[in-house]
Design a protein around this motif. Structure first.
Motif, PDB file in Angstrom:
ATOM      1  N   PRO A 125      66.320 -75.458 -18.669  1.00  0.00           N
ATOM      2  CA  PRO A 125      66.919 -74.185 -19.062  1.00  0.00           C
ATOM      3  C   PRO A 125      68.334 -73.983 -18.499  1.00  0.00           C
ATOM      4  CG  PRO A 125      64.634 -73.848 -18.462  1.00  0.00           C
ATOM      5  CD  PRO A 125      64.961 -75.258 -18.086  1.00  0.00           C
ATOM      6  N   GLN A 126      68.555 -74.398 -17.250  1.00  0.00           N
ATOM      7  CA  GLN A 126      69.892 -74.278 -16.670  1.00  0.00           C
ATOM      8  C   GLN A 126      70.875 -75.195 -17.383  1.00  0.00           C
ATOM      9  OE1 GLN A 126      70.002 -74.670 -12.384  1.00  0.00           O
ATOM     10  NE2 GLN A 126      72.207 -75.085 -12.374  1.00  0.00           N
ATOM     11  N   SER A 129      71.832 -73.705 -20.687  1.00  0.00           N
ATOM     12  CA  SER A 129      72.798 -72.628 -20.495  1.00  0.00           C
ATOM     13  C   SER A 129      74.201 -73.186 -20.306  1.00  0.00           C
ATOM     14  CB  SER A 129      72.393 -71.782 -19.284  1.00  0.00           C
ATOM     15  OG  SER A 129      73.330 -70.765 -19.037  1.00  0.00           O
ATOM     16  N   GLU A 177      57.929 -75.958 -26.185  1.00  0.00           N
ATOM     17  CA  GLU A 177      58.788 -75.729 -25.019  1.00  0.00           C
ATOM     18  C   GLU A 177      60.257 -75.874 -25.387  1.00  0.00           C
ATOM     19  OE1 GLU A 177      56.333 -77.098 -21.115  1.00  0.00           O
ATOM     20  OE2 GLU A 177      56.556 -78.639 -22.659  1.00  0.00           O
ATOM     21  N   THR A 180      61.517 -72.800 -27.127  1.00  0.00           N
ATOM     22  CA  THR A 180      61.744 -71.719 -26.164  1.00  0.00           C
ATOM     23  C   THR A 180      63.062 -71.915 -25.421  1.00  0.00           C
ATOM     24  OG1 THR A 180      59.365 -71.379 -25.863  1.00  0.00           O
ATOM     25  CG2 THR A 180      60.809 -70.547 -24.127  1.00  0.00           C
ATOM     26  N   PHE A 181      63.314 -73.149 -24.961  1.00  0.00           N
ATOM     27  CA  PHE A 181      64.582 -73.441 -24.270  1.00  0.00           C
ATOM     28  C   PHE A 181      65.769 -73.085 -25.158  1.00  0.00           C
ATOM     29  CE2 PHE A 181      62.318 -77.216 -22.035  1.00  0.00           C
ATOM     30  CZ  PHE A 181      61.816 -76.374 -21.059  1.00  0.00           C
ATOM     31  N   GLU A 183      66.023 -71.118 -27.907  1.00  0.00           N
ATOM     32  CA  GLU A 183      66.172 -69.710 -28.273  1.00  0.00           C
ATOM     33  C   GLU A 183      66.625 -68.862 -27.098  1.00  0.00           C
ATOM     34  OE1 GLU A 183      62.397 -68.857 -29.992  1.00  0.00           O
ATOM     35  OE2 GLU A 183      62.817 -69.964 -31.846  1.00  0.00           O
ATOM     36  N   ARG A 184      66.106 -69.139 -25.915  1.00  0.00           N
ATOM     37  CA  ARG A 184      66.510 -68.378 -24.735  1.00  0.00           C
ATOM     38  C   ARG A 184      67.970 -68.632 -24.351  1.00  0.00           C
ATOM     39  NH1 ARG A 184      61.134 -68.739 -20.763  1.00  0.00           N
ATOM     40  NH2 ARG A 184      59.877 -67.262 -21.984  1.00  0.00           N
ATOM     41  N   ALA A 185      68.463 -69.828 -24.651  1.00  0.00           N
ATOM     42  CA  ALA A 185      69.862 -70.142 -24.357  1.00  0.00           C
ATOM     43  C   ALA A 185      70.813 -69.529 -25.374  1.00  0.00           C
ATOM     44  CB  ALA A 185      70.062 -71.657 -24.304  1.00  0.00           C
ATOM     45  N   GLY A 186      70.280 -69.125 -26.542  1.00  0.00           N
ATOM     46  CA  GLY A 186      71.114 -68.494 -27.563  1.00  0.00           C
ATOM     47  C   GLY A 186      71.428 -69.359 -28.758  1.00  0.00           C
TER      48      GLY A 186
END
Length: 254
Positions: A125-126, A129, A177, A180-181, A183-186
């Protein structure tokens, strides 16, 4: 205290030639797909994230103005630069560092390509980003990686043989997974495909210089696995098997 990054560097510091010469890494139907994306979008500055032996770099360099070969292991970066020079690919530069902290300005990269690298990252995730930050609007990121599985018996087997073979392995993530990674990052999801990767057991362990006792454990796990596992991974008498691979294209919105 040993960090995951240090484990990764220790594992790969003497294996650059093995990955350069690996047929599994040098070949793949995804290379043409990657080149199509680059050509359609006229991307100019591309980051090969987790470049390893440099096969993505060698394939895409003719299509773009600049390729940055980037890897946590300095030996890998140096090898790619040497090979690029020998192949007259004069638009390749190199830089060493982790995926979780990219040393590039905001919106300075047109496209990021990462092939068989993310399962080693300490914090996906980081890293996502960071990729989002350095990408220009409408820029793309292309991931190719081994897929984990949402069925526990299949996933436990895969993660187990991966880390026994290579202690720097972190995780093969499932498609859910990855979604999710992203979509959460945009990111916007553009394309998802699956393909199978056949792995010769002997070359798989030799490439990583897996110790004999670990090889014996791998064969034990394969032999003791249920038929569900054996059939899914197409485990052969010599230990050769196949894994499911994800080809994922994401886009940063305008």
């Amino acid at each position: 205290m040993t960090t995951q990054h240090e484990v990764n560097q220790q594992q790969y510091q003497d294996k650059s030639e093995a990955y350069l010469n690996s047929i599994v890494h040098a070949q793949g139907i995804e290379f043409e797909k990657i080149r199509e994306v680059l050509q359609q979008q006229s991307f100019k500055r591309v980051l090969d994230l987790g470049c390893g032996g440099g096969h993505v770099t060698y394939h895409i360099a003719p299509d773009v103005e600049q390729v940055i070969a980037y890897d946590l292991t300095a030996e890998m970066v140096n090898l790619v630069l040497q090979q690029a020079s020998q192949r007259n690919l004069n638009n390749v530069i190199g830089q060493q560092g982790p995926a979780e902290k990219l040393p590039f300005d905001d919106q300075s990269i047109c496209c990021v390509v990462s092939r068989y690298s993310a399962h080693h990252w300490q914090n996906v995730p980081q890293a996502m980003s960071e990729i989002f930050r350095v990408l220009k609007p409408k820029g793309s990121v292309i991931f190719i990686d081994i897929l984990g599985n949402q069925q526990p018996v299949l996933d436990t087997f895969l993660q187990s043989i991966e880390i026994i073979r290579d202690p720097s392995h972190v995780r093969d993530y499932s498609l859910a997974e990855w979604m999710t990674f992203a979509e959460r990052a945009g990111f916007k999801i553009d394309q998802i495909e699956k393909q199978n990767l056949k792995l010769n057991f002997q070359s798989w362990v030799e490439r990583m210089q897996t110790p004999a006792e670990a090889v014996a454990t791998l064969r034990y796990l394969q032999q003791k696995a249920s038929d569900v596992v054996k059939n899914y991974y197409q485990i052969q008498p010599d230990g050769s098997f196949q894994s499911e691979v994800m080809y994922l294209v994401l886009t940063k919105p305008e």
